[in-house]
Design an enzyme around this catalytic site. Structure first.
Site, PDB file in Angstrom:
ATOM      1  N   HIS A  14      -0.982 -12.638   3.130  1.00 15.34           N
ATOM      2  CA  HIS A  14      -0.949 -12.340   4.559  1.00 15.34           C
ATOM      3  C   HIS A  14      -2.325 -12.487   5.190  1.00 15.34           C
ATOM      4  O   HIS A  14      -3.358 -12.464   4.508  1.00 15.34           O
ATOM      5  CB  HIS A  14      -0.414 -10.920   4.812  1.00 15.34           C
ATOM      6  CG  HIS A  14      -1.296  -9.842   4.266  1.00 15.34           C
ATOM      7  ND1 HIS A  14      -1.189  -9.389   2.971  1.00 15.34           N
ATOM      8  CD2 HIS A  14      -2.296  -9.120   4.844  1.00 15.34           C
ATOM      9  CE1 HIS A  14      -2.082  -8.438   2.767  1.00 15.34           C
ATOM     10  NE2 HIS A  14      -2.764  -8.261   3.885  1.00 15.34           N
ATOM     11  N   HIS A  22      -5.857  -5.056  13.260  1.00 11.67           N
ATOM     12  CA  HIS A  22      -5.663  -4.207  12.085  1.00 11.67           C
ATOM     13  C   HIS A  22      -6.826  -3.239  11.888  1.00 11.67           C
ATOM     14  O   HIS A  22      -6.623  -2.117  11.430  1.00 11.67           O
ATOM     15  CB  HIS A  22      -5.494  -5.099  10.850  1.00 11.67           C
ATOM     16  CG  HIS A  22      -5.286  -4.366   9.572  1.00 11.67           C
ATOM     17  ND1 HIS A  22      -4.359  -3.363   9.416  1.00 11.67           N
ATOM     18  CD2 HIS A  22      -5.893  -4.504   8.355  1.00 11.67           C
ATOM     19  CE1 HIS A  22      -4.390  -2.918   8.178  1.00 11.67           C
ATOM     20  NE2 HIS A  22      -5.321  -3.578   7.514  1.00 11.67           N
ATOM     21  N   PHE A  60       0.842  -1.195   0.000  1.00 14.89           N
ATOM     22  CA  PHE A  60       0.000   0.000   0.000  1.00 14.89           C
ATOM     23  C   PHE A  60       0.878   1.246   0.000  1.00 14.89           C
ATOM     24  O   PHE A  60       1.887   1.290   0.720  1.00 14.89           O
ATOM     25  CB  PHE A  60      -0.888   0.009   1.243  1.00 14.89           C
ATOM     26  CG  PHE A  60      -2.312  -0.402   0.969  1.00 14.89           C
ATOM     27  CD1 PHE A  60      -3.285   0.564   0.747  1.00 14.89           C
ATOM     28  CD2 PHE A  60      -2.662  -1.735   0.932  1.00 14.89           C
ATOM     29  CE1 PHE A  60      -4.605   0.193   0.509  1.00 14.89           C
ATOM     30  CE2 PHE A  60      -3.979  -2.119   0.690  1.00 14.89           C
ATOM     31  CZ  PHE A  60      -4.946  -1.147   0.473  1.00 14.89           C
ATOM     32  N   ASP A 116      -4.747 -10.736   7.988  1.00 16.29           N
ATOM     33  CA  ASP A 116      -5.018  -9.580   8.845  1.00 16.29           C
ATOM     34  C   ASP A 116      -5.446 -10.056  10.230  1.00 16.29           C
ATOM     35  O   ASP A 116      -6.234 -11.002  10.360  1.00 16.29           O
ATOM     36  CB  ASP A 116      -6.152  -8.732   8.266  1.00 16.29           C
ATOM     37  CG  ASP A 116      -5.720  -7.860   7.111  1.00 16.29           C
ATOM     38  OD1 ASP A 116      -4.511  -7.770   6.837  1.00 16.29           O
ATOM     39  OD2 ASP A 116      -6.623  -7.263   6.473  1.00 16.29           O
ATOM     40  N   GLU A 119      -5.352 -11.963   2.307  1.00 19.35           N
ATOM     41  CA  GLU A 119      -5.265 -11.050   1.163  1.00 19.35           C
ATOM     42  C   GLU A 119      -3.990 -11.333   0.376  1.00 19.35           C
ATOM     43  O   GLU A 119      -3.062 -11.963   0.871  1.00 19.35           O
ATOM     44  CB  GLU A 119      -5.289  -9.595   1.648  1.00 19.35           C
ATOM     45  CG  GLU A 119      -6.614  -9.226   2.311  1.00 19.35           C
ATOM     46  CD  GLU A 119      -6.580  -7.914   3.078  1.00 19.35           C
ATOM     47  OE1 GLU A 119      -7.646  -7.295   3.214  1.00 19.35           O
ATOM     48  OE2 GLU A 119      -5.494  -7.524   3.563  1.00 19.35           O
ATOM     49  N   HIS A 167     -14.045  -4.781   6.116  1.00 20.45           N
ATOM     50  CA  HIS A 167     -13.289  -5.153   7.310  1.00 20.45           C
ATOM     51  C   HIS A 167     -14.175  -5.070   8.569  1.00 20.45           C
ATOM     52  O   HIS A 167     -14.019  -5.864   9.497  1.00 20.45           O
ATOM     53  CB  HIS A 167     -12.065  -4.254   7.482  1.00 20.45           C
ATOM     54  CG  HIS A 167     -10.899  -4.626   6.625  1.00 20.45           C
ATOM     55  ND1 HIS A 167     -10.737  -4.142   5.345  1.00 20.45           N
ATOM     56  CD2 HIS A 167      -9.832  -5.450   6.845  1.00 20.45           C
ATOM     57  CE1 HIS A 167      -9.619  -4.626   4.833  1.00 20.45           C
ATOM     58  NE2 HIS A 167      -9.054  -5.426   5.721  1.00 20.45           N
ATOM     59  N   HIS A 207       1.939  -6.861   5.925  1.00 17.90           N
ATOM     60  CA  HIS A 207       0.918  -6.996   4.891  1.00 17.90           C
ATOM     61  C   HIS A 207       1.529  -7.238   3.512  1.00 17.90           C
ATOM     62  O   HIS A 207       0.813  -7.181   2.507  1.00 17.90           O
ATOM     63  CB  HIS A 207       0.042  -5.745   4.858  1.00 17.90           C
ATOM     64  CG  HIS A 207      -0.684  -5.481   6.134  1.00 17.90           C
ATOM     65  ND1 HIS A 207      -1.963  -5.920   6.385  1.00 17.90           N
ATOM     66  CD2 HIS A 207      -0.292  -4.834   7.264  1.00 17.90           C
ATOM     67  CE1 HIS A 207      -2.335  -5.548   7.601  1.00 17.90           C
ATOM     68  NE2 HIS A 207      -1.337  -4.877   8.153  1.00 17.90           N
TER      69      HIS A 207
END
Length: 212
Positions: A52, A58, A18, A54, A175, A163, A48
């Site tokens: 991975h 998170h 990200f 979460d 993800e 989420h 991440h």
């Protein structure tokens, strides 16, 4: 004999993260040579990066770290469903062909959206999940969902609606899976997170095993 299918993208320099997150970097602490029998490295990266899991931490300030969650959701029967080319959100009608109403679902559902996952570049238009889809899966007994993009929410989302469904329904999420070579169907999933006791996520080496 069952076939093992690696659904983890490679992680190394250049792995997309990200924007603003910590990119993968590696340095050598020791190298094999006179007086040193081993190579030892140090790595710095967001948890991440690559495939991975979460943690509730998170997306919930009171949530559990990834090292504190139960492992059962990350191990067991799963169904891979194709929604290739769908944008911006995977909705129920995109996946219902593989999730018939009258059938009992596996506790894990993984969704493929890419024809070829962009493992070497960031995709700002990544496909995410419609929150209503996650509600329906939870109603059907699904405990873990996975996707081949970097997030179950749109990259620019500030509310993280999907989420928040995961949080409220006590589901788990994977993800950045690489499902390019995986036909639709049922498999055994093995994608155990590391026991990182203060972390908001963990890399996983995610694999599928065929059931034959």
């Amino acid at each position: 004999m069952p076939t093992v299918i690696d659904i983890s993208p490679p992680v190394g320099p250049g792995t997309p993260v990200f924007p603003g997150d910590t990119a993968y970097a590696q340095t050598w602490v020791a190298r094999i040579g006179p007086g040193c029998p081993v190579n030892v490295s140090a790595i710095t990266t967001t948890p991440h990066a690559g495939a991975h899991a979460d943690a509730p931490l998170h997306y919930d300030p009171q949530g559990a770290s990834i090292g504190a969650v139960a492992l059962e959701p990350y191990l067991g029967l799963c169904r891979v469903v194709h929604a290739i080319g769908v944008r911006p959100l995977v909705q129920w009608h995109h996946v219902c062909h593989a999730l018939p109403d009258e059938a009992t679902l596996p506790a894990r559902v993984l969704v493929r959206t890419y024809a070829h996952m962009p493992a070497d570049r960031w995709d700002p238009a990544l496909t995410a999940f419609d929150p209503e889809l996650l509600e329906r899966l939870a109603d059907r007994g699904v405990k873990l969902v996975g996707i081949d993009t970097a997030s179950i929410d749109p990259a620019d989302s500030k509310t993280l609606d999907s989420h928040q469904v995961i949080r409220r329904r006590d589901m788990r999420v994977l993800e950045n899976l690489c499902l390019d070579a995986v036909p639709e169907g049922d498999y055994e999933l093995i994608a155990l997170p590391l026991k990182l006791m203060t972390a908001d996520a963990s890399p996983v080496r995610a694999v599928l095993r065929t059931l034959d």
